[in-house]
Design a protein around this motif. Structure first.
Motif, PDB file in Angstrom:
ATOM      1  N   ALA A 158       0.831  -1.209   0.000  1.00 18.50           N
ATOM      2  CA  ALA A 158       0.000   0.000   0.000  1.00 18.50           C
ATOM      3  C   ALA A 158       0.868   1.262   0.000  1.00 18.50           C
ATOM      4  N   LEU A 159       2.032   1.194   0.630  1.00 20.92           N
ATOM      5  CA  LEU A 159       2.916   2.353   0.670  1.00 20.92           C
ATOM      6  C   LEU A 159       3.435   2.711  -0.718  1.00 20.92           C
ATOM      7  N   ARG A 160       3.440   1.736  -1.636  1.00 22.17           N
ATOM      8  CA  ARG A 160       3.877   2.004  -3.006  1.00 22.17           C
ATOM      9  C   ARG A 160       2.843   2.829  -3.775  1.00 22.17           C
ATOM     10  N   GLU A 161       1.639   2.941  -3.231  1.00 18.75           N
ATOM     11  CA  GLU A 161       0.573   3.692  -3.895  1.00 18.75           C
ATOM     12  C   GLU A 161       0.483   5.140  -3.390  1.00 18.75           C
ATOM     13  N   LEU A 162       1.403   5.536  -2.538  1.00 18.41           N
ATOM     14  CA  LEU A 162       1.353   6.879  -1.982  1.00 18.41           C
ATOM     15  C   LEU A 162       1.566   7.952  -3.043  1.00 18.41           C
ATOM     16  N   ASP A 163       0.907   9.072  -2.851  1.00 16.65           N
ATOM     17  CA  ASP A 163       1.105  10.236  -3.710  1.00 16.65           C
ATOM     18  C   ASP A 163       2.348  10.973  -3.223  1.00 16.65           C
ATOM     19  N   TYR A 164       3.493  10.394  -3.521  1.00 18.91           N
ATOM     20  CA  TYR A 164       4.756  10.962  -3.078  1.00 18.91           C
ATOM     21  C   TYR A 164       5.844  10.491  -4.035  1.00 18.91           C
ATOM     22  N   ALA A 203      15.080   3.277  12.460  1.00 19.38           N
ATOM     23  CA  ALA A 203      15.466   4.691  12.383  1.00 19.38           C
ATOM     24  C   ALA A 203      16.976   4.843  12.206  1.00 19.38           C
ATOM     25  N   ARG A 204      17.744   3.983  12.870  1.00 19.64           N
ATOM     26  CA  ARG A 204      19.207   4.077  12.747  1.00 19.64           C
ATOM     27  C   ARG A 204      19.677   3.768  11.334  1.00 19.64           C
ATOM     28  N   ALA A 205      18.926   2.957  10.633  1.00 17.01           N
ATOM     29  CA  ALA A 205      19.316   2.593   9.263  1.00 17.01           C
ATOM     30  C   ALA A 205      18.698   3.509   8.219  1.00 17.01           C
ATOM     31  N   ALA A 206      17.775   4.351   8.616  1.00 13.35           N
ATOM     32  CA  ALA A 206      17.050   5.190   7.673  1.00 13.35           C
ATOM     33  C   ALA A 206      17.894   6.384   7.240  1.00 13.35           C
ATOM     34  N   ARG A 207      17.623   6.899   6.043  1.00 14.61           N
ATOM     35  CA  ARG A 207      18.365   8.050   5.537  1.00 14.61           C
ATOM     36  C   ARG A 207      17.472   9.274   5.340  1.00 14.61           C
ATOM     37  N   GLY A 208      16.202   9.182   5.683  1.00 10.67           N
ATOM     38  CA  GLY A 208      15.270  10.264   5.422  1.00 10.67           C
ATOM     39  C   GLY A 208      15.415  11.433   6.373  1.00 10.67           C
ATOM     40  N   ASP A 209      14.944  12.595   5.911  1.00  4.70           N
ATOM     41  CA  ASP A 209      14.861  13.783   6.766  1.00  4.70           C
ATOM     42  C   ASP A 209      13.666  13.689   7.703  1.00  4.70           C
ATOM     43  N   VAL A 210      12.676  12.878   7.316  1.00  6.62           N
ATOM     44  CA  VAL A 210      11.488  12.627   8.130  1.00  6.62           C
ATOM     45  C   VAL A 210      11.370  11.131   8.333  1.00  6.62           C
ATOM     46  N   LEU A 211      11.051  10.722   9.552  1.00  2.15           N
ATOM     47  CA  LEU A 211      10.787   9.314   9.845  1.00  2.15           C
ATOM     48  C   LEU A 211       9.282   9.146  10.011  1.00  2.15           C
ATOM     49  N   ALA A 212       8.702   8.237   9.261  1.00  2.00           N
ATOM     50  CA  ALA A 212       7.268   7.961   9.363  1.00  2.00           C
ATOM     51  C   ALA A 212       7.098   6.547   9.907  1.00  2.00           C
ATOM     52  N   PHE A 213       6.383   6.415  11.022  1.00  2.88           N
ATOM     53  CA  PHE A 213       6.160   5.113  11.641  1.00  2.88           C
ATOM     54  C   PHE A 213       4.729   4.678  11.339  1.00  2.88           C
ATOM     55  N   LEU A 214       4.586   3.493  10.782  1.00  2.00           N
ATOM     56  CA  LEU A 214       3.267   2.969  10.421  1.00  2.00           C
ATOM     57  C   LEU A 214       3.182   1.525  10.903  1.00  2.00           C
ATOM     58  N   ASN A 215       2.125   1.221  11.656  1.00  3.96           N
ATOM     59  CA  ASN A 215       1.949  -0.153  12.108  1.00  3.96           C
ATOM     60  C   ASN A 215       1.825  -1.106  10.926  1.00  3.96           C
ATOM     61  N   ASN A 216       2.321  -2.324  11.139  1.00  3.73           N
ATOM     62  CA  ASN A 216       2.257  -3.288  10.045  1.00  3.73           C
ATOM     63  C   ASN A 216       0.832  -3.756   9.765  1.00  3.73           C
ATOM     64  N   ASP A 217      -0.086  -3.535  10.730  1.00  8.17           N
ATOM     65  CA  ASP A 217      -1.482  -3.913  10.510  1.00  8.17           C
ATOM     66  C   ASP A 217      -2.327  -2.697  10.121  1.00  8.17           C
ATOM     67  N   ALA A 218      -1.671  -1.736   9.456  1.00 13.90           N
ATOM     68  CA  ALA A 218      -2.355  -0.533   8.981  1.00 13.90           C
ATOM     69  C   ALA A 218      -1.996  -0.291   7.516  1.00 13.90           C
ATOM     70  N   VAL A 219      -2.861   0.440   6.824  1.00 14.74           N
ATOM     71  CA  VAL A 219      -2.568   0.868   5.451  1.00 14.74           C
ATOM     72  C   VAL A 219      -2.865   2.364   5.353  1.00 14.74           C
ATOM     73  N   PRO A 220      -2.073   3.090   4.555  1.00 16.76           N
ATOM     74  CA  PRO A 220      -2.259   4.539   4.477  1.00 16.76           C
ATOM     75  C   PRO A 220      -3.175   4.948   3.332  1.00 16.76           C
ATOM     76  N   TYR A 260      -5.635   3.483   7.998  1.00 11.69           N
ATOM     77  CA  TYR A 260      -6.678   2.554   8.438  1.00 11.69           C
ATOM     78  C   TYR A 260      -5.998   1.398   9.158  1.00 11.69           C
ATOM     79  N   HIS A 261      -6.520   1.071  10.346  1.00 14.04           N
ATOM     80  CA  HIS A 261      -5.782   0.216  11.265  1.00 14.04           C
ATOM     81  C   HIS A 261      -6.653  -0.930  11.773  1.00 14.04           C
ATOM     82  N   ARG A 262      -6.083  -2.141  11.744  1.00 15.60           N
ATOM     83  CA  ARG A 262      -6.708  -3.278  12.428  1.00 15.60           C
ATOM     84  C   ARG A 262      -6.206  -3.250  13.858  1.00 15.60           C
TER      85      ARG A 262
END
Length: 844
Positions: A32-38, A85-102, A221-223
């Motif tokens: 679902a994250l691949r469908e983001l408008d970004y 987060a330690r491995a991430a390279r972004g200027d913003v960190l976005a945390f999303l539960n694995n049982d959720a879709v954006p 949306y979250h289970r």
């Protein structure tokens, strides 16, 4: 075209999701994250596989464009997020539960907030249930005993929560944090494992001055609790109870903790025994069994009751670690507990509808007086260098009324570093402190209001990384004042004094979180100062383009009630001034930037036509013993003697009228006057004692050139005259003393205008700031704008370094390369040291 340009400016975002034996849901989430408008080139997907198995690693690793991190052990939600987060390279960190879709615009909407509002450190997204009809998260509440909860959870999403607002915390199931800020806070506290790690992070963000902003356009949306389906409720309660105590212990102030922690521990026990339906009277002596051996038999304890007891046991065991974390948070906090009470929403919420528990909650709240703590005021220290005595000058008067107005809502100490402190308390503490004693008052205060040279006496407070909120009252441009005052000294000393005073002013401007000035003219002047010192940065400007949240106009004030006589004044105390004389009052001191000489010439011109004319100088000797008499005072006496006016038409009070008795002198006057020269000090000055004229309803005669002259002219409060023009000044005095129709109009206008200048009215910007005090945006660690250009690749960086090396060799050979390398190493070391000072410390 607009869309592509906007996309090119967007920061890189790393979306982190943690998998724990829920691979199917995680794959759904990542797809679902691949469908983001970004823009895909600005999006990084990071998946942490906790307690990874060969199967889950294989399935997750097969997903294209996902950075997979595997852990053999279960790090919990907090540890898993931190690993990502330690491995991430972004200027913003976005945390999303694995049982959720954006939602498609989930990410873009949150990033827009972070880009537009530099003081927002984290964005909390709107979370709905899987069907999108009911609320999972739109707001967070926090109880006094440390338990966070989702307000409105389970309610229908009827559109009533579609307004953005500040919150105490966001849910970890959909949360966005600036990467630099997350690093400065050392991420989630891994000792929490799961539950309330998001509450703790939000609490710490707010304490350090960052805002957490709920953005309803960022939808997921979250289970709910899918990952907890196999975990018993007692184990869940154990984590909730333990982590609530840990969050409270880490983040509450010493004053709050002393009240709340004992009550919270007791309530944890009662909550557990009520949940487990434990008989509270079973060990009473009158309930002993007939056979004493039954008392030695093991007792069955419900796991729900055991959860609370073990939570306390584990909390106590972890106290040494949490103590170190607490020391860090308390050292770096810049906001008080009272500041956060509104964000707690309903701090006194009991949270559980169990009768025995509710009874205990009520008893503990009452016994420990917790209503007072969680509705409490801020602690404000108003510090002046002036004498607080019966005879006070302008700075002390301003400090006194500042303390008086703020004490209505807050606990206030008025502190003077002057040797003269004899005034009694006025609903707030009035204290004298030596420079050595000031740190204890600063440590006590949530907000410090300073004047003049006071900040120089507090080196720790001068540091920009100091956690205390500092309000600098710069209503007196003392470096401009010194240009005139210093005329009586030799040029070398004058230049040295001016340099020193200018640096004192600059120190305040570099350090302050909020500034008070006396007029719009001053505000423009100080804005130029702030810009020249580099304080008007993009984060500061973007947070408030008007700059009113950083510098506000707070002129001198006057009492809200009209003056009433309490004793004799000019006519009753001074021989030579009779009941029928016309009295012109000079209400303040006689300083070098004033022009009493022209006034004396004007009085001399009028004295033949009006033998009843009297000019009275209210105070010749400043009440602060540290302020020497200026040359202008002696020149005034000499000219008055030369013109034959002294004790006939001109009278001097050689001391200073007590502040509480000044109204008696004002009520004996017929008009008020102030005259000054035309120079830069006049342009930005605010003649404080002019307000006394308005308070007493006296028509005003004043020289043109300052902001008060504009007020007198625009509002028809008297007459404005050119500088150094005795003829015009004589005509003006004659008009305000003898033109009855004009005098009546002036008094009518004064009655209306003076309401704008009551202390309660003029200090409203400061009152508003103290209700929600925050550090200036450029003092927040990691407050640089989100990057709008891609970071250079390693190959590009290497090419740049090679080019620099070639250039240095051509300039000066190996010696130049060595010099440049040493300088670079010093800069890197300095940056790292600065980062540690700004909050990049570990919490444990």
């Amino acid at each position: 075209m607009v869309e592509s340009r906007d996309s090119a400016e967007l920061p890189t975002v790393s979306v982190i999701t943690v998998n724990y034996h829920g691979t199917d849901s995680t794959i759904t989430c990542l797809r679902a994250l691949r469908e983001l408008d970004y823009p895909p080139d600005r999006l990084e997907l990071v998946c942490v596989d906790n307690e990874s198995s060969a199967e889950s690693a294989e399935r997750l690793g097969a997903l294209d464009g996902v950075k997979l991190l595997t852990s053999e052990e279960n790090l919990g939600f907090a540890g898993g997020c931190n690993l990502g987060a330690r491995a991430a390279r972004g200027d913003v960190l976005a945390f999303l539960n694995n049982d959720a879709v954006p939602d498609a615009r989930w990410l873009r909407a949150a990033v827009a907030v972070l880009r537009a509002e530099p003081t927002v450190g984290a964005v909390a997204g709107k979370v709905l249930d899987w069907q999108g009809s009911r609320i999972d998260f739109v707001d967070g509440g926090l109880t006094w005993f440390g338990m966070g909860y989702k307000r409105h959870a389970g309610e229908l999403d009827d559109g009533s929560h579609d307004g953005a607002r500040d919150v105490l915390f966001g849910t970890g199931s959909s949360l966005f944090v600036r990467a630099e800020v997350f690093e400065a806070l050392a991420g989630f506290d891994e000792r929490f494992f799961m539950f309330y790690e998001d509450v703790d992070l939000g609490w710490r963000l707010n304490l350090r001055g960052w805002r957490v902003r709920y953005e309803p356009r960022s939808v997921a949306y979250h289970r709910h609790h899918e990952s907890m389906a196999t975990v018993g409720s007692a184990r869940e309660h154990y984590l909730l109870e333990r982590n609530a105590l840990a969050a409270l212990y880490k983040n509450a102030s010493e004053r709050t903790l002393a009240r709340a922690l004992p009550a919270a521990l007791a309530l944890t026990v009662r909550r557990s025994t009520a949940r487990g339906e434990v008989d509270p009277h079973q060990l009473e002596l009158d309930r002993r069994p007939a056979d004493p051996r039954e008392d030695e038999a093991p007792a069955t304890v419900d796991r729900q009751a055991l959860a609370g007891m073990l939570a306390i046991d584990r909390f106590v065991e972890s106290l040494p670690e949490f103590k170190r974390a607490r020391e860090t948070e308390q050292r770096l906090r810049v906001r008080s507990d009272a500041d956060l009470v509104p964000l707690m929403r309903r701090a006194m919420e009991p949270a559980y509808p169990l009768p025995r528990y509710l009874a205990a909650h009520e008893a503990l709240v009452d016994a420990f007086e917790l209503e007072d703590v969680f509705g409490g005021s801020r602690r404000i220290a108003v510090i002046t260098g002036d004498a607080i005595t019966e005879r006070m000058a302008g700075p002390a008067i301003r400090a006194w009324h500042t303390a008086e107005v703020l004490s209505v809502e807050h606990e206030v100490r008025l502190i003077s570093v002057n040797a003269e402190v004899t005034a009694s308390e006025g609903g707030f503490a009035v204290l004298r402190a030596s420079p050595r004693e000031l740190p204890s008052h600063v440590d006590w205060a949530d907000v410090v209001v300073t004047q003049g040279h006071v900040l120089e006496m507090m080196p720790e407070l001068k540091r920009r990384d100091s956690g205390t909120i500092v309000v600098c009252d710069i209503y007196d441009p003392m470096h401009l004042e010194l240009l005139e005052q210093g005329r009586d000294t030799d040029e070398q000393r004058r230049e040295a004094d001016l340099r020193g005073t200018t640096e004192v002013v600059n120190t305040q401007l570099r350090r302050g979180d909020f500034f008070l000035c006396a007029s719009q003219r001053q505000r423009h002047f100080w804005l130029g100062h702030l810009a020249a010192l580099g304080r008007i940065t993009p984060p500061v400007y973007d947070s408030d383009p008007t700059m009113r949240s950083m510098i506000s106009v707070v002129p001198f004030g006057l009492p809200s009630s009209p003056p009433s006589r309490t004793g004799p004044g000019i006519r009753g105390e001074r021989s030579g001034i009779g009941a029928d004389d016309k009295v012109v009052l000079w209400a303040g001191g006689v300083y070098s930037w004033f022009d009493p000489l022209t006034l004396l010439h004007a009085v001399h011109r009028l004295s033949d036509r009006h033998p009843e004319l009297r000019l009275f100088f209210l105070g010749m000797r400043h009440p602060n013993p540290d302020v020497p008499e200026m040359g202008m005072a002696e020149r005034t006496r000499e000219l008055s003697e030369h013109l034959g006016l002294t004790d006939k038409h001109v009278f001097f009070n050689e001391t200073w009228v007590p502040y509480s008795k000044r109204q008696n002198h004002l009520l004996d006057a017929d008009c008020g006057v102030t005259t000054h020269f035309e120079h830069v000090e006049t342009t930005f000055a605010f003649r404080t004692r002019m307000l006394d004229y308005l308070w007493a309803g006296l028509p005003v005669v004043t020289t043109d050139g300052d902001s008060f002259a504009d007020l007198v002219r625009d509002e028809q409060l008297g007459v404005v005259v050119p500088a150094e023009d005795p003829e015009a000044l004589a005509e003006a005095l004659e008009r305000v003393l003898y033109d009855e129709e004009f005098i009546a109009r002036c008094r009518e206008r004064i009655t209306e205008v003076r309401q704008r200048f009551t202390w309660e009215a003029v200090l409203e910007p400061l009152r508003e700031f103290c209700r929600d005090p925050r550090p200036a945006p450029d003092r927040l660690p990691g407050s640089a704008p989100l990057t709008k250009t891609p970071r250079p690749s390693r190959s590009a960086a290497l090419r740049r370094d090679v080019d620099l090396l070639r250039d240095y060799l051509e300039r000066g050979g190996v010696r130049e390369v060595t010099r440049r390398a040493a300088g670079r190493l010093r800069r890197i070391a300095g940056q790292r040291l600065s980062g540690r000072r700004l909050g990049g410390r570990e919490t444990g």
